[in-house]
Design an enzyme around this catalytic site. Structure first.
Site, PDB file in Angstrom:
ATOM      1  N   TYR A  83       5.241  -3.902  14.999  1.00 42.94           N
ATOM      2  CA  TYR A  83       5.131  -3.641  13.708  1.00 42.94           C
ATOM      3  C   TYR A  83       5.309  -5.533  13.426  1.00 42.94           C
ATOM      4  O   TYR A  83       6.362  -6.024  13.920  1.00 42.94           O
ATOM      5  CB  TYR A  83       6.747  -2.979  12.736  1.00 42.94           C
ATOM      6  CG  TYR A  83       5.602  -1.706  13.159  1.00 42.94           C
ATOM      7  CD1 TYR A  83       4.437  -1.143  13.725  1.00 42.94           C
ATOM      8  CD2 TYR A  83       6.737  -0.632  12.937  1.00 42.94           C
ATOM      9  CE1 TYR A  83       4.465   0.447  13.344  1.00 42.94           C
ATOM     10  CE2 TYR A  83       7.062   0.738  13.440  1.00 42.94           C
ATOM     11  CZ  TYR A  83       5.052   1.378  13.500  1.00 42.94           C
ATOM     12  OH  TYR A  83       5.319   2.354  12.991  1.00 42.94           O
ATOM     13  N   GLY A 110      -0.768   7.408   2.747  1.00 45.77           N
ATOM     14  CA  GLY A 110      -1.094   6.269   2.122  1.00 45.77           C
ATOM     15  C   GLY A 110      -0.211   6.746   0.877  1.00 45.77           C
ATOM     16  O   GLY A 110      -0.839   5.016  -0.289  1.00 45.77           O
ATOM     17  N   LEU A 170      -1.437   8.988  -1.455  1.00 46.28           N
ATOM     18  CA  LEU A 170      -2.031   9.405  -2.417  1.00 46.28           C
ATOM     19  C   LEU A 170      -1.751  10.410  -3.040  1.00 46.28           C
ATOM     20  O   LEU A 170      -1.702  10.499  -4.003  1.00 46.28           O
ATOM     21  CB  LEU A 170      -3.321   9.775  -1.885  1.00 46.28           C
ATOM     22  CG  LEU A 170      -4.033   8.445  -0.914  1.00 46.28           C
ATOM     23  CD1 LEU A 170      -5.698   9.139  -0.438  1.00 46.28           C
ATOM     24  CD2 LEU A 170      -5.283   8.200  -2.364  1.00 46.28           C
ATOM     25  N   LEU A 171      -0.586  11.182  -1.909  1.00 47.41           N
ATOM     26  CA  LEU A 171       0.391  11.907  -2.436  1.00 47.41           C
ATOM     27  C   LEU A 171       1.574  11.424  -3.356  1.00 47.41           C
ATOM     28  O   LEU A 171       2.361  12.441  -3.949  1.00 47.41           O
ATOM     29  CB  LEU A 171       0.554  12.718  -1.176  1.00 47.41           C
ATOM     30  CG  LEU A 171      -0.798  13.931  -0.532  1.00 47.41           C
ATOM     31  CD1 LEU A 171       0.077  14.493   0.800  1.00 47.41           C
ATOM     32  CD2 LEU A 171      -0.978  14.745  -1.509  1.00 47.41           C
ATOM     33  N   GLY A 172       1.289  10.629  -3.760  1.00 44.99           N
ATOM     34  CA  GLY A 172       2.730  10.543  -4.408  1.00 44.99           C
ATOM     35  C   GLY A 172       2.964   9.744  -5.611  1.00 44.99           C
ATOM     36  O   GLY A 172       3.772   9.825  -7.005  1.00 44.99           O
ATOM     37  N   GLY A 173       1.646  10.573  -6.541  1.00 45.59           N
ATOM     38  CA  GLY A 173       1.423  11.015  -8.070  1.00 45.59           C
ATOM     39  C   GLY A 173       0.710   9.845  -8.822  1.00 45.59           C
ATOM     40  O   GLY A 173       0.648   9.602  -9.828  1.00 45.59           O
TER      41      GLY A 173
END
Length: 325
Positions: A53, A219, A221-224
């Protein structure tokens, strides 16, 4: 905060795991320190990182930031169950042939020593194979990990991105040697990625391996956020967003009915699966971190879980029932 044991180990970890991949490239060090301090204050004792990372320009950067945070003292190191990984190359371009992506006793020793130096610690609670390497024998791998465990440099061994067959093989080979084997599997799992329900999650649950979902918000996408700003996503991701928009809009509507954010519901959904230990949250800011804490408190009822199944159909259950009589 709630806690559970990590797989079949006796080590207790928080039900949220702080992912640190953004530290360095996307989150400056000062903000990363604030996030880690807030995590400890909130009872999050499980931190995940990886030796690679930091991006291709500065691999190891994230571990260095965590190491400097530990170096401040105040009991920071003692409050953290630390997990890092080995597999990828630390060189770009690759010059040393032993630096190619993969695993070996030689590489594990060198990379572990380097991670310990960057992290400014003498031990790592959970040392994870970042990917499976089927070209290397389990004789070599389990012997290598056991040497470092006996030296006190690592506590437990985990995996990431393993198939169900790889998890079973690893445990079989560990049992032959009288070893504990894997205690965790870090795997991509979310409402938009339910394929692990076929093989990986059942195998993990049966063999005492705690599942740590990565990218539980897929990524973001499910965060609204259905209106990404120009330049924040690639054309491919934008295309995927448009394809998924009907589902995501139904999801947002359900979350509004529940009075919860999309991210909270998505994280709470992963926590509802009995094989899951802790989803990885990857905040870029302190505010984002604070917003994730609600997920542990939210318990989704059967009716809500059924509605989520309608919006985001899974593979149909475990194999072979999902595709056979």
């Amino acid at each position: 905060m709630e806690y559970t044991t990590l797989g079949k180990s006796g080590m207790k970890v928080s039900r949220l795991c702080l992912g640190t991949m953004n530290f360095g490239p996307n989150t400056e060090e000062k903000e990363a320190f604030r996030i880690m301090d807030a995590a400890v204050d909130a009872g999050v004792n499980f931190f995940d990182t990886a030796n690679v990372y930091g991006g291709t320009e500065h691999r190891g950067w994230t571990e260095e930031i965590i190491g400097r945070w530990f170096a401040q003292g105040g009991g920071r190191r003692e409050k953290v169950i630390l997990a890092t990984k080995v597999y990828g190359s630390m060189q770009e371009p690759v010059v040393d042939p032993n630096e190619c992506a993969g695993l070996s006793a030689y590489k594990i020793r060198r990379h572990l020593e380097d991670s310990l130096r960057r992290l400014q610690t003498d031990h790592i609670e959970l040392y994870q194979m970042h990917h499976v390497d089927r070209n290397v024998s389990w004789d070599e791998l389990w012997n290598a990990f056991e040497v470092h465990r006996l030296q006190g440099k690592i506590g437990y061994v985990g995996a990431s991105n393993f198939a169900g067959r790889d998890l079973v093989k690893a445990q079989y080979e560990a049992e032959k040697r009288g070893l504990l084997g894997l205690v965790s599997e870090q795997h991509k799992y979310s409402l938009l990625c339910r394929l692990p329900e076929l093989e990986v999650l059942p195998a993990a649950e049966e063999h005492g391996i705690g599942v740590i979902p990565w990218s539980p918000l897929d990524g973001g996408l499910l965060g609204g956020n259905l209106q990404p700003q120009e330049g924040t996503r690639t054309a491919r991701l934008k295309e995927r967003l448009e394809k998924l928009r009907p589902q995501l809009e139904r999801f947002s509507k359900l979350c509004k009915e529940l009075g919860e954010s999309e991210a909270t519901v998505a994280l709470a959904w992963t926590l509802a699966h009995p094989a899951v230990t802790a989803p990885i949250i990857g905040p870029r800011t302190l505010e984002q971190f604070q917003q994730t804490l609600r997920a542990v408190e939210l318990k989704l009822d059967d009716e809500t879980l059924a509605k989520l199944d309608e919006i985001f159909p899974g593979p149909g259950g475990e194999a072979p029932r999902a595709y056979a009589w």
